[in-house]
Design a protein around this motif. Structure first.
Motif, PDB file in Angstrom:
ATOM      1  N   ARG B  40       0.704  -1.214  -0.030  1.00  0.00           N
ATOM      2  CA  ARG B  40      -0.018  -0.106  -0.069  1.00  0.00           C
ATOM      3  C   ARG B  40       0.814   1.039  -0.023  1.00  0.00           C
ATOM      4  N   ILE B  44       0.766   4.228  -2.758  1.00  0.00           N
ATOM      5  CA  ILE B  44       0.499   5.851  -2.533  1.00  0.00           C
ATOM      6  C   ILE B  44       1.748   6.478  -3.024  1.00  0.00           C
ATOM      7  N   ARG B  48       2.576  10.399  -5.130  1.00  0.00           N
ATOM      8  CA  ARG B  48       2.941  11.313  -4.218  1.00  0.00           C
ATOM      9  C   ARG B  48       3.917  11.489  -3.264  1.00  0.00           C
ATOM     10  N   TYR B  58      -3.324   8.222   5.845  1.00  0.00           N
ATOM     11  CA  TYR B  58      -3.531   7.498   4.483  1.00  0.00           C
ATOM     12  C   TYR B  58      -3.960   6.051   4.888  1.00  0.00           C
ATOM     13  N   ALA B 142      -7.486   6.494   0.649  1.00  0.00           N
ATOM     14  CA  ALA B 142      -6.306   6.261  -0.028  1.00  0.00           C
ATOM     15  C   ALA B 142      -6.159   4.788  -0.923  1.00  0.00           C
TER      16      ALA B 142
END
Lengths: 143, 143
Positions: B40, B44, B48, B58, B142
DNA sequence: TATTGTTATACTCTATAACTATA
DNA sequence: TATAGTTATAGAGTATAACAATA
């Protein structure tokens, strides 16, 4: 939009919705001092009485991991072990009444938590979604 | 089938498909020595460059947990920290080139792993499923 | 011999509390 | 004072390897 693009977008949406549902499950579990894995264990035991190895196979975990998970839940009185009557090596695992109550309460909590999201769909869309998810659910994969 | 029954069945299907996708992600992560959480994180960071606290938010994790996750991935050269130029207290996190490569490879692996399941649906059904999942995806959540 | 389950060990994930540095 | 991040600590989740009991 090409069929390739649709696949990419669909995989993305599927992964994102997976993490979203996982977040809900993790939160509800945590509020009841249960990990996501424990939640799965309880879901499986809801209508089964597997032996340790079967349970581990359902979850894709090593049997030694399974022993620890069962230990901790057993210590809390939520599930129990019993010798398998047909195979002296095997140990069956099952919910205690307290574990069964908790499982039922968790199920209601999960439904209530997901209902608001699902209410963004019209009733006929919900039926449609159900019909589309069903073919994806591998019968071999446990809940 | 009443609307109540549909909700129950839909919640069940959603949870089961969640565990199924999670199983795929966990397996692919494990094959690359990454946990689901690390997966994960990489997803993300793909587009970003958040500070530690943002990343923790998030993921719904404590900042101390985040520190450990970042430490281990940084030690492997997959991501890096940098002082935030506008706030001396903050630390930005971002993928290294190696981390970016790995993330891209993981993405392809995930798509290839899910494609066979999704191929059980006809092309127009895949579009339909995508359209039905989109309203469920909270923009606040997210990936 | 093979299978079932447990235990010992090591590492990751996780939160809480205490701390340092910056705002 | 409040916020951002790290570290120390403790417990859960996880796999590997070694083991005892049963088939």
């Amino acid at each position: 939009m090409t069929s390739e693009d649709t696949l990419d977008a669909l995989v993305d949406a599927l992964v994102r919705s997976t993490f979203q549902v996982t977040g809900v499950l993790t939160r509800i579990g945590a509020e009841n001092d249960l990990s996501l894995t424990q939640l799965r264990v309880f879901g499986i035991l809801r209508d089964r009485r597997p032996r340790v190895t079967e349970l581990a196979a359902y979850l894709g975990l090593d049997k030694s991991t399974m022993s620890g998970l069962i230990d901790r839940a057993e210590r809390r009185g939520l599930l129990a072990r019993d010798r398998n009557p047909h195979d002296g090596r095997a140990v069956d695992v099952f919910l205690t009444p307290a574990g069964r109550d908790l499982t039922q309460r968790l199920y209601v909590e999960v439904r209530d938590a997901l209902a608001p999201e699902l209410s963004r769909l019209r009733p006929e869309q919900r039926v449609q979604l159900l019909r589309l998810l069903e073919p994806l659910l591998d019968p071999a994969a446990a809940r």
